[in-house]
Motif scaffolding. Structure first.
Motif, PDB file in Angstrom:
ATOM      1  N   SER A 163      47.151  51.260  28.262  1.00  0.00           N
ATOM      2  CA  SER A 163      47.816  52.333  29.010  1.00  0.00           C
ATOM      3  C   SER A 163      47.104  52.697  30.305  1.00  0.00           C
ATOM      4  O   SER A 163      47.556  53.590  31.018  1.00  0.00           O
ATOM      5  CB  SER A 163      47.915  53.589  28.129  1.00  0.00           C
ATOM      6  N   PHE A 164      45.995  52.013  30.608  1.00  0.00           N
ATOM      7  CA  PHE A 164      45.213  52.384  31.786  1.00  0.00           C
ATOM      8  C   PHE A 164      44.510  51.131  32.287  1.00  0.00           C
ATOM      9  O   PHE A 164      44.012  50.343  31.490  1.00  0.00           O
ATOM     10  CB  PHE A 164      44.173  53.454  31.393  1.00  0.00           C
ATOM     11  N   PRO A 165      44.453  50.911  33.600  1.00  0.00           N
ATOM     12  CA  PRO A 165      43.811  49.699  34.124  1.00  0.00           C
ATOM     13  C   PRO A 165      42.298  49.735  33.922  1.00  0.00           C
ATOM     14  O   PRO A 165      41.713  50.789  33.664  1.00  0.00           O
ATOM     15  CB  PRO A 165      44.164  49.730  35.617  1.00  0.00           C
ATOM     16  N   TYR A 166      41.665  48.573  34.046  1.00  0.00           N
ATOM     17  CA  TYR A 166      40.207  48.517  33.975  1.00  0.00           C
ATOM     18  C   TYR A 166      39.631  49.020  35.287  1.00  0.00           C
ATOM     19  O   TYR A 166      39.827  48.413  36.348  1.00  0.00           O
ATOM     20  CB  TYR A 166      39.715  47.088  33.710  1.00  0.00           C
ATOM     21  N   VAL A 167      38.919  50.156  35.213  1.00  0.00           N
ATOM     22  CA  VAL A 167      38.236  50.725  36.371  1.00  0.00           C
ATOM     23  C   VAL A 167      36.828  51.107  35.927  1.00  0.00           C
ATOM     24  O   VAL A 167      36.676  51.941  35.027  1.00  0.00           O
ATOM     25  CB  VAL A 167      38.955  51.986  36.909  1.00  0.00           C
ATOM     26  N   PRO A 168      35.776  50.503  36.491  1.00  0.00           N
ATOM     27  CA  PRO A 168      34.415  50.879  36.095  1.00  0.00           C
ATOM     28  C   PRO A 168      34.211  52.389  36.233  1.00  0.00           C
ATOM     29  O   PRO A 168      34.592  52.990  37.230  1.00  0.00           O
ATOM     30  CB  PRO A 168      33.538  50.101  37.085  1.00  0.00           C
ATOM     31  N   GLY A 169      33.632  52.984  35.203  1.00  0.00           N
ATOM     32  CA  GLY A 169      33.404  54.428  35.213  1.00  0.00           C
ATOM     33  C   GLY A 169      34.533  55.228  34.587  1.00  0.00           C
ATOM     34  O   GLY A 169      34.378  56.408  34.296  1.00  0.00           O
ATOM     35  N   LEU A 170      35.690  54.570  34.391  1.00  0.00           N
ATOM     36  CA  LEU A 170      36.844  55.258  33.780  1.00  0.00           C
ATOM     37  C   LEU A 170      37.285  54.561  32.494  1.00  0.00           C
ATOM     38  O   LEU A 170      38.441  54.667  32.088  1.00  0.00           O
ATOM     39  CB  LEU A 170      38.017  55.318  34.767  1.00  0.00           C
ATOM     40  N   LEU A 171      36.345  53.875  31.853  1.00  0.00           N
ATOM     41  CA  LEU A 171      36.679  53.073  30.674  1.00  0.00           C
ATOM     42  C   LEU A 171      37.254  53.928  29.541  1.00  0.00           C
ATOM     43  O   LEU A 171      38.107  53.478  28.782  1.00  0.00           O
ATOM     44  CB  LEU A 171      35.424  52.345  30.193  1.00  0.00           C
ATOM     45  N   ALA A 172      36.801  55.177  29.440  1.00  0.00           N
ATOM     46  CA  ALA A 172      37.261  56.035  28.345  1.00  0.00           C
ATOM     47  C   ALA A 172      38.777  56.198  28.358  1.00  0.00           C
ATOM     48  O   ALA A 172      39.418  56.236  27.298  1.00  0.00           O
ATOM     49  CB  ALA A 172      36.592  57.400  28.424  1.00  0.00           C
ATOM     50  N   PHE A 173      39.363  56.290  29.540  1.00  0.00           N
ATOM     51  CA  PHE A 173      40.808  56.493  29.618  1.00  0.00           C
ATOM     52  C   PHE A 173      41.576  55.279  29.113  1.00  0.00           C
ATOM     53  O   PHE A 173      42.701  55.380  28.648  1.00  0.00           O
ATOM     54  CB  PHE A 173      41.219  56.815  31.063  1.00  0.00           C
TER      55      PHE A 173
END
Length: 212
Positions: free
Chosen positions: A62-72
Motif C-alpha cells: 500500500s506504500f512505495p519503498y522510501v528510505p526512512g518511511l519503511l513503517a508505512f
C-alpha cells in the motif's frame, strides 16, 4: 506524521526483563512484481526460545519503498499478523530501527506507539549513523551516534562477527534492549525472533504467490 507521533514514544520505562515471559519477532517479505506483502509474527518463550505461537498475514503493498518511511509500507500487514496471535506478544523485536532513524521514529518506534507494546529495533546495518567498531568478544558494544547523541548501539552478538545495531523502539531502555538482544542470540548473529519471523514470512509469501 512521524514528527507528530514521535512525541508519544516512551523512553523512561525499563521494560520487561530478558528471559521472562514472551518475546515476539516480526518481519515482512515482498513480491513487488505481484504487489503482494506477507508479514509474520512469531512468539518465543523468552526463557527457552521455544516457539509457542505464530501467525501470518498477507496483503497488497500500500506504500512505495522510501528510505526512512519503511513503517508505512510494513505496519498494516505486521499489525494484522500480531492481531492474529492467540496470546500477548510481550516484547516485540523488529528487523529495523527505532530511535536510530533520521526523525528518531523508525519502524520499531512506530509499531510501539501504535500498539502500546514494548518494542526493540535490531538492524543488520547502521543506516546513516557513525560508530566505532566494538570489541571483538560477544557482548561488546559501542554507541551509534547522530552527532553527539547516542541513538543506539553497535552490539557484537558473536565473537569477531559483524555487530548488529540495536535501538530503542518504545517502553524499553537501550541497556535492556541490548540485554534482550544478547539473550536472543545464543548461536547466531541475528536474534532468534528475527530468524524465525524471516523464515515464516518468506514461506507465507511463497504460498500466497504460487497461484497468482
Amino acid at each position: 506524521m512521524q514528527d507528530e507521533l514521535r512525541a508519544r514514544v516512551v523512553l523512561d520505562e525499563r521494560g520487561p526483563e530478558p528471559g521472562a515471559g514472551h518475546v515476539t519477532g516480526v518481519d515482512v517479505a515482498y513480491d513487488d512484481e505481484r504487489d503482494v506483502v506477507a508479514a509474520a509474527a512469531v512468539v518465543l518463550e523468552a526463557a527457552t526460545l521455544r516457539v509457542v505461537a505464530e501467525a501470518t498475514a498477507v496483503g497488497r503493498i500500500s506504500f512505495p519503498y522510501v528510505p526512512g518511511l519503511l513503517a508505512f509500507r510494513e505496519i498494516p500487514t505486521v499489525l494484522a499478523a500480531l492481531d492474529a496471535l492467540d496470546r500477548p506478544p510481550g516484547v516485540v523485536v523488529c528487523d529495523g530501527y527505532g530511535l536510530a532513524h533520521p526523525r528518531r521514529f523508525g519502524l520499531a518506534s512506530h509499531l510501539g506507539v501504535v500498539t502500546g507494546l514494548p518494542t526493540i529495533g535490531v538492524a543488520k546495518n547502521p543506516f546513516t549513523f557513525a560508530y566505532d567498531d566494538p570489541g571483538t568478544p560477544r557482548g561488546s558494544a559501542s554507541p551509534l551516534l547522530a552527532g553527539s547523541d547516542e541513538v543506539g548501539r553497535a552490539l557484537r552478538t558473536r565473537d569477531g562477527v559483524k555487530p548488529v545495531f540495536v535501538s530503542v523502539g518504545h517502553r524499553v531502555t537501550l541497556d535492556n534492549a541490548c540485554a534482550h538482544t544478547l539473550a536472543l542470540t545464543p548461536a547466531y548473529r541475528l536474534p532468534e525472533t528475527t530468524r524465525r519471523a524471516d523464515a515464516l514470512c518468506r514461506r507465507a509469501l511463497r504460498e500466497a504467490t504460487q497461484h497468482v
